[in-house]
Design an enzyme around this catalytic site. Structure first.
Site, PDB file in Angstrom:
ATOM      1  N   LYS A 271       0.849  -1.200   0.000  1.00  0.00           N
ATOM      2  CA  LYS A 271       0.000   0.000   0.000  1.00  0.00           C
ATOM      3  C   LYS A 271       0.881   1.245   0.000  1.00  0.00           C
ATOM      4  CE  LYS A 271      -3.977   1.974   2.540  1.00  0.00           C
ATOM      5  NZ  LYS A 271      -4.846   1.813   3.732  1.00  0.00           N
TER       6      LYS A 271
ATOM      7  N   SER B 269      -9.799   1.457   2.596  1.00  0.00           N
ATOM      8  CA  SER B 269      -8.962   2.287   1.742  1.00  0.00           C
ATOM      9  C   SER B 269      -7.859   1.516   1.021  1.00  0.00           C
ATOM     10  CB  SER B 269      -8.318   3.419   2.564  1.00  0.00           C
ATOM     11  OG  SER B 269      -7.419   2.871   3.516  1.00  0.00           O
TER      12      SER B 269
ATOM     13  N   SER C  10      -9.979  -0.702   6.766  1.00  0.00           N
ATOM     14  CA  SER C  10      -9.345  -0.493   5.461  1.00  0.00           C
ATOM     15  C   SER C  10      -8.622  -1.706   4.898  1.00  0.00           C
ATOM     16  CB  SER C  10      -8.376   0.692   5.523  1.00  0.00           C
ATOM     17  OG  SER C  10      -9.105   1.897   5.541  1.00  0.00           O
TER      18      SER C  10
END
Lengths: 430, 94
Positions: A28, A103, A127
């Site tokens: 990420k 997310s 997330s």
């Protein structure tokens, strides 16, 4: 590749040997990689190149993994769809035309699309678990303090943890084995206490706990987390509980009255922490510069007006409001009370059950573009995931089936540092 | 419980934006004023939360202060828009 999985595609080779040799990992883009830009999905950091690796990245390299790219994400982790990214939305490979969740949407989607064997995400209020559920992959949110946050760009630092994605529970557990454990650079980390009283504690690693044994497993189902959920999601959930029952597990319903207030408590705390954590982005040491006209207040305001997107501005402003004179007791202090209440409720329920089960998300994936206009409705979709962050507990999302062709995730929550027990139970399903 | 829910007005949104050093365009002020009304009304339900005993059993953990290597200043300055004599260069203070 058309899904817009990565913000930066770059290969970072790890060591020759190690437990993850030959495995590819998507990371990420809020996790620092030395020499490879780390944008947090924001215009603010579109050119930021970290001078050091996050601890989890060092551990990936030492374990022999190959990093294949920096995965797309909601800006600074603020979103449930990956649509707030300044680099455009990611499409769900498991459900074209739909969002991958957020997310950590790019991370989950990279695994779902087969572009990476494994991925790292971060979970402040769901997330990791939300995109795992929406993309039909496995995602683990570890106990607060199990995985180092050194090098993770902070959003809600009392709530967030880095965690793994994979196609199977066993593979996700093997990645957790690599990243977990104390780090002198993150004072909130600790070695997991030896949990001799819990199921699966005797396994020597997380991956070894993936036996799929659910015989005698006691599952608590919090009724509040089924209320108002989509009918097809609830049906899929009960089918999965039935499946576990057939293999020797039992379930009982439990009540967690505090979770009715979890979403508002979560958002007050997360926004308050965000307003403080994101104050560092003034455009002087790194990030979008506001130039040198006028005084520093004007230059900083300009840097932040240009660099931040709507959702980030919204959360910084609401957090500033919640912490401002006259409102602190009303919002922030009450939210901390709610957090303590949620923690108590979960601890009590976990005295009577090995794990607690719910749908990960109360709804199937949204269509791309569907929800951006109404932030409050989007916040309410986090109802089942945020209580776990407030309680500092571990949770896993595992594929449970589909409704109308769209993936549904099952969430299992365990006691603090009870990851092995979650892995054992969830590995019965994937 | 307060007699009416807090409703943000445009002046308040501008004030908070100033505290947070976030410049806002006029249409953003209007949009945020509307959205904050809904969100703050929802946050009002925290009034129903009972006072909870927070038994924090915490102990300070100390370590000796040891000197060790840190980032070279050149590395630390690399992401800055402008630098001068090995320092970050910021805008005028006033």
């Amino acid at each position: 590749m058309t899904e817009n999985l990565f913000i930066t595609e770059e290969t970072i080779e790890g060591d020759d040997d190690g437990p993850l040799a030959g495995q590819t990992v998507a990371v990420k883009d809020n996790i620092s990689t030395e020499g490879v830009r780390t944008t947090c999905g924001s215009e603010m950091l579109s050119e930021y190149v970290p001078p050091y690796d996050a601890t989890v990245v060092s551990r990936l390299k030492e374990a022999g993994a190959t990093i294949v790219g920096k995965a797309n994400m909601d800006e600074f982790g603020m979103g449930t769809t990956t649509e707030t990214s300044a680099f455009g939305p990611t499409e769900n490979p498991a459900a074209p035309g739909y969002v991958p969740g957020g997310s950590s949407g790019g991370s989950a989607a990279a695994v779902a699309a087969g572009e990476a064997d494994l991925a790292l995400g971060s979970d402040t209020g769901g997330s990791i678990r939300c995109p795992a559920a929406f993309c039909g992959v496995v995602g683990i949110k570890p106990t607060y303090g199990l995985v180092s946050r050194y090098g993770l760009v902070a959003y809600g630092n009392s709530l967030e943890q880095i965690g793994p994605f994979a196609d199977s529970v066993e593979d996700a557990a093997a990645l957790l084995d690599v990243i977990a454990g104390e780090d002198e650079r993150d004072a909130t980390t600790q070695e997991p206490p030896h949990d001799s009283g819990t199921r699966a504690a005797e396994h020597s690693s997380y991956a070894d706990a993936a036996t799929g044994d659910v015989d005698g497993l006691s599952i608590g189902v919090p009724t509040e987390l089924l209320e108002g959920a989509d009918e097809g999601v609830v049906e899929t959930f009960w089918d999965t509980i039935g499946d576990l029952e057939d293999r020797g597990a039992t379930y009982h319903e439990v009540s967690l009255p505090s979770v009715e207030h979890a979403v508002e408590a979560y958002y007050v705390i997360a926004m308050s922490e965000a307003s403080s954590n994101l104050a560092r982005f003034d455009g002087v040491r790194y990030g979008n510069s506001g130039g040198y006209d006028g005084n520093w207040n004007e230059a900083f305001s300009k840097a932040r007006e240009e660099g931040f997107g709507d959702e980030v501005k919204r959360r910084i402003l609401l957090g500033t409001y919640a912490l401002s004179a006259g409102y602190h007791d009303k919002y922030y202090k009450k939210a901390q009370d709610a957090r303590a209440w949620v923690k108590q409720d979960f601890d009590e329920a976990l005295e009577e059950a090995d794990v607690l089960a719910s749908p990960t998300m109360p709804v199937p994936p949204f269509e791309l573009g569907e929800g951006l206009e109404d932030p409050l409705q989007m916040y309410l979709a986090d109802a089942n995931t945020v209580p776990v962050n407030l309680a500092d507990l571990p949770a896993i999302s595992v594929p449970a089936g589909e409704t109308d062709g769209l993936p549904v995730g099952l969430q299992l929550v365990g006691p603090a540092f009870g990851e092995k027990q979650l892995i054992e139970a969830a590995s019965a399903l994937a | 419980m307060s007699e009416s829910p807090e409703t943000a007005d445009p002046e308040e949104v501008r004030h908070v934006a100033q505290l947070a050093r976030v410049g806002l365009a006029d249409d953003e002020v209007d949009q945020f004023t509307r959205q904050f009304a809904d969100i703050l009304e929802y946050f009002e339900t925290l009034d129903e939360v009972p006072e909870v005993d927070r038994e924090a059993d915490l102990a300070n953990v100390m370590r000796p202060d040891v000197e060790r290597d840190s980032l070279e200043s050149e590395e630390a300055l690399r992401n800055a828009a402008d630098t001068e004599d090995g320092y970050f260069k910021g805008p005028n203070v006033s």
